[in-house]
Design a protein around this motif. Structure first.
Motif, short mmCIF file in Angstrom:
data_model
loop_
_atom_site.label_atom_id
_atom_site.label_comp_id
_atom_site.label_asym_id
_atom_site.label_seq_id
_atom_site.Cartn_x
_atom_site.Cartn_y
_atom_site.Cartn_z
N GLY A 1 1.03 -12.56 -1.11
CA GLY A 1 -0.17 -11.90 -1.65
C GLY A 1 0.22 -10.60 -2.30
N TYR A 2 -0.54 -10.25 -3.31
CA TYR A 2 -0.21 -9.07 -4.12
C TYR A 2 -0.98 -7.86 -3.60
CZ TYR A 2 0.70 -6.23 -8.25
OH TYR A 2 1.11 -5.24 -9.11
N LEU A 3 -0.24 -6.84 -3.23
CA LEU A 3 -0.84 -5.68 -2.56
C LEU A 3 -1.10 -4.51 -3.52
CD1 LEU A 3 -1.68 -5.39 0.38
CD2 LEU A 3 0.60 -4.58 0.93
N HIS A 4 -1.10 -4.77 -4.80
CA HIS A 4 -1.45 -3.76 -5.80
C HIS A 4 -0.62 -2.50 -5.65
CE1 HIS A 4 -4.52 -6.29 -7.51
NE2 HIS A 4 -4.58 -6.78 -6.29
N GLU A 5 -1.24 -1.32 -5.50
CA GLU A 5 -0.41 -0.10 -5.49
C GLU A 5 0.60 -0.12 -4.34
OE1 GLU A 5 -1.10 0.94 -8.28
OE2 GLU A 5 -3.15 0.19 -8.30
N ALA A 6 0.31 -0.90 -3.30
CA ALA A 6 1.22 -0.97 -2.15
C ALA A 6 2.29 -2.04 -2.33
CB ALA A 6 0.44 -1.21 -0.87
N ASN A 7 2.33 -2.66 -3.50
CA ASN A 7 3.29 -3.72 -3.79
C ASN A 7 4.73 -3.29 -3.47
OD1 ASN A 7 4.74 -5.83 -4.97
ND2 ASN A 7 4.40 -5.13 -7.06
N GLY A 8 5.10 -2.12 -3.92
CA GLY A 8 6.47 -1.65 -3.72
C GLY A 8 6.80 -1.45 -2.25
N LEU A 9 5.86 -0.90 -1.51
CA LEU A 9 6.12 -0.68 -0.08
C LEU A 9 6.19 -2.01 0.67
CD1 LEU A 9 4.17 2.51 1.10
CD2 LEU A 9 6.55 2.25 0.40
N GLN A 10 5.48 -3.02 0.16
CA GLN A 10 5.56 -4.35 0.77
C GLN A 10 6.98 -4.90 0.57
OE1 GLN A 10 3.04 -7.21 -1.09
NE2 GLN A 10 2.85 -8.49 0.73
N ARG A 11 7.52 -4.74 -0.64
CA ARG A 11 8.89 -5.19 -0.89
C ARG A 11 9.87 -4.39 -0.02
NH1 ARG A 11 6.13 -8.00 -2.87
NH2 ARG A 11 7.03 -9.15 -1.15
N LEU A 12 9.58 -3.10 0.09
CA LEU A 12 10.45 -2.22 0.88
C LEU A 12 10.40 -2.59 2.36
CD1 LEU A 12 11.85 0.84 0.60
CD2 LEU A 12 9.91 1.37 2.02
N MET A 13 9.21 -2.91 2.85
CA MET A 13 9.05 -3.21 4.27
C MET A 13 9.93 -4.39 4.68
SD MET A 13 5.59 -3.61 6.50
CE MET A 13 5.12 -5.28 6.11
N GLU A 14 9.91 -5.44 3.87
CA GLU A 14 10.73 -6.61 4.19
C GLU A 14 12.22 -6.22 4.18
OE1 GLU A 14 10.05 -9.42 5.30
OE2 GLU A 14 11.84 -10.67 4.97
N GLY B 1 20.32 -3.87 0.80
CA GLY B 1 19.25 -4.65 0.17
C GLY B 1 18.61 -3.88 -0.97
N LEU B 2 18.00 -4.64 -1.86
CA LEU B 2 17.34 -4.04 -3.03
C LEU B 2 15.85 -4.40 -3.01
CD1 LEU B 2 17.18 -2.98 -6.07
CD2 LEU B 2 17.89 -5.28 -6.72
N ALA B 3 15.02 -3.40 -3.23
CA ALA B 3 13.58 -3.66 -3.41
C ALA B 3 13.20 -3.21 -4.80
CB ALA B 3 12.78 -2.91 -2.35
N PHE B 4 12.45 -4.05 -5.50
CA PHE B 4 12.03 -3.69 -6.85
C PHE B 4 10.56 -4.05 -7.05
CE2 PHE B 4 11.02 -4.75 -11.20
CZ PHE B 4 11.35 -3.56 -11.83
N ALA B 5 9.81 -3.13 -7.64
CA ALA B 5 8.39 -3.39 -7.90
C ALA B 5 8.02 -3.03 -9.33
CB ALA B 5 7.52 -2.59 -6.93
N TRP B 6 7.03 -3.74 -9.82
CA TRP B 6 6.51 -3.50 -11.17
C TRP B 6 5.02 -3.26 -11.02
CZ3 TRP B 6 3.96 -8.01 -13.81
CH2 TRP B 6 3.54 -7.72 -15.12
N ARG B 7 4.43 -2.57 -12.00
CA ARG B 7 3.03 -2.20 -11.85
C ARG B 7 2.04 -3.20 -12.42
NH1 ARG B 7 0.48 3.05 -12.38
NH2 ARG B 7 -0.61 2.09 -10.64
N GLY B 8 2.51 -4.34 -12.85
CA GLY B 8 1.57 -5.36 -13.34
C GLY B 8 1.17 -5.11 -14.78
N ILE B 9 0.51 -6.11 -15.38
CA ILE B 9 0.08 -5.92 -16.76
C ILE B 9 -1.07 -4.92 -16.77
CG2 ILE B 9 0.78 -8.18 -17.65
CD1 ILE B 9 -2.27 -8.89 -17.41
N PRO B 10 -1.23 -4.15 -17.84
CA PRO B 10 -0.42 -4.15 -19.06
C PRO B 10 0.71 -3.14 -19.01
CG PRO B 10 -2.33 -2.74 -19.36
CD PRO B 10 -2.38 -3.24 -17.93
N THR B 11 1.12 -2.72 -17.85
CA THR B 11 2.07 -1.60 -17.78
C THR B 11 3.51 -2.08 -17.99
OG1 THR B 11 2.84 -1.63 -15.49
CG2 THR B 11 0.63 -0.76 -15.89
#
Lengths: 387, 161, 171, 385
Positions: A332-345, A365-375
């Protein structure tokens, strides 16, 4: 400059497609309490500074940062908000420690996207009012344009993208906090209704509510607070042009990911990421994004990600496991918390606390997040068990 | 546990719906210093303007007043007519409406490459075989009297046969 | 001196520029509504308002009786499961006499000004106020420190909202 | 701690309605800033930018939208916000970028375009209140200002005339600012007799609705020494956010300003701010706020500020000049940009480049402060040469 920074605590709450049992404040309080407990039961009075990542319209509040302090225990403390991915918030927290003014900083983010009637409307509101909005079309056409261009430029196939979905949804079955786990066939994805050709409805991750709080500390304080510090070896974030009309280099490739990773690798002293990093949690907001990001992050060459995926390279038992947690497609996509979700794992894997899906012998390990369209903004962080 | 109580029965689960739009307001946007000029030219002369940064060897379409890469100011002399033809850089068929309702006939959106810019627009008067990256297309303008100084003064782009 | 140039851009438009139609404009508003989860504490607060009562929570550590109620004490950072009713009366901590509506439009000639106030509620910790409005009072008679009491909507009209209290009036 | 200097500053004119888009306003301010110190975008390593609520510009993820105008193409960019406090907080945020050692140059850009809000920018402030327990009362922004101002005046026996004097003095200073949106002097009578908005706030007590942008270039000591012999150093930074349960605090004293200021002074090694600081740029969206903040900034004893104001203590040629720029009341209030404008002013004042409004006597230490959210946050920057 060589002040080291570690993650010493992490906590989460929510992780449901709806979360009516708690308000967002109560949900964040719960995540913060767990995080502080994880860091040896620290009281927030001893935390020097706090960072939140949020966007006003996601919360339905103007100047949403007003409501940050209470549930983090941050009243009358240095607090600020970043309107960015939570990994950018993490970078802000890390920079504060590196200045020497702060020693312990909390970073938080949450999503209550279930409280929005129409998230698509919000995405439309992020597009240019003169050049994009007048078409009155579903904003995900931007993802359709990107995906089509990516497939064209690299020769990646639609089926390879679908394979990302089956992999991540299957991985999610081993993750109790992942919401969208499923055992499905490739055809379930490729034959599903199309949203914006070539993007099908299952190529998109589903919405998720939840909150994550992490605690960062300087080396000295980290040693006091925990015997399992996870070190931030490198961090980078970057933005490509926000204008769709000048993305002649970026519509089919993720320029922001390449730039963010370059910075993070340089800081971490990594020359060959595929060999020097053990696994990755990479943004998969859309199926094609995982492949595109793998290439941009220099974990394989352009156009190779799809083939390596088919060879099983990115499976949990492959050479380079990607999104063992299930990613956003499975979790599931956690929006602004997306990056921390990747980080948590990434943190859980490095600590050896990932349960059934635990990878063996991992230390970077590497965690990478993007801000979604249109960014066109992304952030990368490299974590390690070694300082 | 951090929280001593939770809403545990559906009947207790309550949400607050204000009964009116949360943001009961709207915004009015100017086209801007660049947009004003760009749309004037479309509206009055059916011309698409780009602005050229000599340093970066890049021509922006739509035209702007600055180069985002080097911050050079793109003055009047840098503004050039880039014609009304381009090629399909990418396309997509949109099977949902703005609000996520499915629809039978997809909208076809294209990114049209003109000089170094990508004009986002609709595709019209095409057959399935025209849907291909790199196909040449050209702008079809609305009748002059219907133009308002906006991107929809161009009706759509259509393949050049 | 070249370093004297410090201001550039900011091209002012007059109202006439706008109304003449020469300047290209577009309008839009956000197409999204919100339904916020009230959660535990605010849910109970609203339910009690519907019954004509004001409820608070109490922190076992700092002993503050907190309004609006919350499940946690933001200062002690511990859960606060103790509920406690407070009175529906209090003291005006500060107030205003407001002649514009929320959208900045001026109130009409026959309209009475809005009378927002911070009211320290009796029974809550000292200084614990809520924002509400005053009524049944001439604006010039309002004083900081004045005692006021809630005027409730008739029970049948209450919906579980802060507006179930119509206003506070002097007592 | 790594030293950080300001080496360039610039801004757009503040206007009621700008032709430029938010991106273009940002560009103008960022470009003139780079030009002012002879640098190009290539020299900039990262962007720290800010705007206040997205609702003004009418763009979700406004930080992403405006970023190319801020110079963020293919660079690390990060937008910070603390409501009205954003303008100065962005400078603190930029300081983090450079002081952390991650970057040597950081361009700070703040922009606001309030004119795009219909029916009026104030209407958007409905949405800053708690969605469930406050918004149904249909509050507007003036309420909280009026409530705070009334409490403050009542506590010390200050009058409306006293508060009006701030607007008079700031607007007079602002007439000499090249970016100001005003052209006329006002008197205490004008302010007191202007239309009553929300007692005790009258129309001229309030700063205007504005469009504009402002920018600064921050660099590490090494770069600063190479670029200029007149760097302005960031000596101290502080920021603080009080509880969102704003009605549970006593509003007469801005304790958030107090804690933020003490944090900044501690870093700057300032023990007696009222004696050591030469220029103050407190946040003045409303007249009383400047005085309220002077007390919180420990630059004036509580309850004695009005006396000092009457005595000319805060005049440009007084002991502690306050808002020599003209402040928000005198230049304009494009929210985030207005805060950054205050640090620009310190930069110009400390370098002796403030032209007609130059504070005499070679000032060497200045403080700028901004404020926002639900009367809740302060950001403080101390600069020196």
């Amino acid at each position: 400059m060589d002040k080291k920074v570690a993650i010493v605590g992490i906590g989460y709450s929510g992780f449901g497609s709806t979360t009516p049992d708690l308000s967002y404040r109560e949900m964040i309080f719960e995540a913060a309490t767990k995080c502080y407990q994880d860091a040896g039961g620290i009281h927030p009075q001893s935390i020097d500074s706090f960072v939140a990542s949020s966007e006003d319209f996601m919360e339905g509040i103007s100047i949403a940062d007003e409501y940050v302090p209470d549930q983090l225990g941050a009243v009358l403390k240095p607090v600020h908000s970043i309107t960015g991915d939570s990994l950018q918030g993490l970078a802000s927290a890390m920079m504060q420690i590196k200045t020497g003014q702060q020693s312990i900083v909390a970073a938080s983010a949450f999503s209550k996207v279930s409280n929005l009637s129409n998230h698509d409307g919000l995405v439309t509101y992020a597009t240019d009012p003169f050049y994009i909005r007048p078409f009155n079309e579903n904003p995900y056409f931007i993802a359709g344009l990107e995906m089509n261009r990516y497939l064209h430029e690299t020769g990646t196939t639609r089926e390879q993208c679908a394979k990302v979905v089956t992999k991540n949804r299957s991985n999610a079955l081993n993750n109790p906090s992942a919401l969208y786990g499923a055992r499905i066939e490739l055809e379930d994805v490729t034959e599903a209704p199309v949203l914006s050709y070539p993007l099908g409805i299952y190529d998109m991750s589903g919405h998720l509510d939840g909150s994550i709080v992490v605690l960062l500390a300087s080396e000295e304080r980290a040693r006091e607070l925990t015997d399992k510090p996870i070190w931030i070896k490198g961090i980078g974030w970057a933005t490509d042009t926000p204008n769709l009309d000048s993305r002649i280099d970026g519509m089919g490739s993720a320029v922001y990911a390449r730039l963010a990773a370059q910075k993070a690798y340089r800081m971490a002293g990594i020359n060959n990421p595929f060999n020097e990093i053990d696994f990755a949690e990479i943004d998969d907001t859309f199926s094609y994004k995982e492949l595109q990001h793998l290439e941009a992050l220099n974990l394989c060459g352009p156009g190779e990600a799809g083939k390596l995926l088919e060879l099983g390279c990115f499976a949990p038992d492959g050479d380079f496991p990607v999104n063992v947690s299930g990613g956003s497609l499975g979790g599931g996509y956690l929006h602004e918390a997306n990056g921390l979700q990747r980080l948590m794992e990434t943190v859980l894997q490095l600590r050896g606390e990932a349960g059934k899906r635990q990878l063996h012998d991992v230390e970077t390990g590497l965690a990478f997040a993007w801000r979604g369209i249109p960014t066109a903004t992304g952030a990368a962080v490299i974590l390690s068990t070694r300082p | 546990m951090a929280i001593m109580e939770r809403n545990s029965r559906n009947i207790d689960n309550r949400y607050w719906n204000p009964g009116f739009k949360a943001f009961p307001v709207k915004n009015v946007y100017t086209a801007g210093a660049a947009g004003q000029r760009f749309f004037e030219e479309i509206k009055n002369n059916s011309k698409i303007l780009g602005s050229r940064c000599e340093k970066c060897e890049l021509t922006y379409v739509p035209a702007r007043i600055y180069c985002e890469r080097c911050f050079n100011r793109l003055e009047e002399k840098n503004w050039i007519d880039v014609g009304t033809e381009g090629t399909i850089y990418s396309y997509t068929l949109l099977f949902q409406t703005q609000n996520g309702e499915p629809r039978e006939n997809p909208a076809v959106m294209v990114a049209v490459r003109i000089a170094d810019g990508l004009l986002i627009h609709r595709l019209g008067e095409f057959s399935a075989a025209d849907l291909e990256i790199d196909k040449p297309v050209k702008a079809k303008f609305k009748p002059k009297e219907k133009r308002k100084g906006c991107i929809e003064d161009i009706d759509y782009f259509k393949p050049i046969k | 001196m070249e370093d004297k140039i410090k201001v550039a851009g900011g091209t002012g438009l007059s109202a006439q520029d706008i109304s003449s139609g020469k300047i290209f404009l577009t309008e839009d508003s956000l197409d999204c509504t919100y339904a916020w989860d009230t959660g535990v504490a605010v849910n109970r607060y609203l339910e009690e308002l519907k019954k004509g009562k004001i409820i608070a929570t109490r922190c076992r550590k700092c002993k503050r009786i907190m309004l609006p109620p919350r499940l946690f004490c933001e200062l002690c950072f511990i859960p606060c499961p103790d509920w406690q009713y407070v009175q529906d009366s209090g003291i005006v901590n500060t107030y205003s006499i407001c002649y514009v509506h929320w959208d900045a439009s001026r109130i009409g000639k026959d309209e009475k000004p809005h009378l927002p106030a911070v009211i320290e509620i009796d029974g809550a910790a000292p200084g614990m106020g809520i924002m509400h409005i005053l009524g049944e009072v001439e604006p010039q008679e309002i004083k900081i420190g004045m005692r006021v009491k809630a005027v409730w909507k008739p029970e049948a009209e209450r919906s579980g909202s802060i507006t179930d209290i119509k206003y506070f009036k002097p007592c | 701690m790594r030293k950080v200097a300001i080496v360039g500053a610039g801004m757009t004119k503040f206007v009621r309605r700008a032709l430029e888009t938010p991106k273009e306003l940002s560009y103008e301010a960022a470009k003139i800033t780079l030009d002012s110190c002879g640098l190009t975008l290539e020299d900039v390593e990262c962007i720290a930018h800010g705007t206040a609520p997205d609702a003004f510009d009418g763009l979700h993820q406004n930080g992403e939208y405006m970023v190319d105008g801020c110079g963020g193409w293919n660079k690390p960019t990060m937008r910070v916000y603390v409501g009205g406090g954003t303008g100065i907080h962005a400078v603190v945020h930029g300081w983090h970028h450079v002081a952390s050692g991650l970057f040597d140059t950081c361009l700070v850009v703040c922009e606001e375009k309030m004119s795009s809000a219909l029916p009026h920018a104030q209407a958007f402030f409905l949405t800053i209140f708690d969605s469930i327990t406050e918004r149904p009362l249909e509050p507007n922004l003036l309420w909280i200002f009026a409530l705070e101002m009334n409490r403050y005046m009542e506590r010390y026996g200050y009058t409306k005339e006293d508060m009006a004097l701030v607007a008079v003095k700031n607007k007079l200073n602002g007439l000499k600012h090249p970016a100001s949106q005003f052209t006329e002097e006002v008197t205490v009578e004008d302010v007191v007799n202007s239309e009553m908005m929300a007692y005790p706030v009258s129309r001229l007590d309030v700063s205007p609705v504005s469009d504009g942008a402002a920018a600064l270039l921050l660099v590490s000591e090494r770069v600063a020494r190479r670029l200029t012999d007149k760097p302005v150093w960031i000596e101290g930074v502080g920021w603080s956010l009080d509880t969102a349960y704003w009605a549970t605090r006593d509003l007469y004293y801005p304790r958030y300003t107090d804690t933020a200021a003490r944090m900044a002074y501690e870093m700057a090694g300032i023990r007696e701010p009222d004696k050591e600081i030469h220029i103050a740029e407190p946040y003045d969206p409303f007249g009383y706020k400047a005085l309220h903040h002077m007390e919180g900034l420990q630059l004036s004893p509580r309850g004695k500020t009005v006396q000092l104001l009457h005595d000319g203590h805060f005049d440009i040629d007084g002991n502690l000049p306050m808002c020599p720029s003209g402040g928000l009341l005198g230049v304009g209030n494009p929210i985030a940009a207005a805060g950054t404008m205050k640090v620009c002013e310190l930069f110009w004042q400390l370098r002796g480049e403030a032209d007609g409004r130059q504070v005499p006597g070679n000032p060497r230490l200045g403080v700028a402060q901004s404020w926002g959210d639900l009367m809740q946050v302060s950001s403080v920057v101390v600069t020196g040469i």
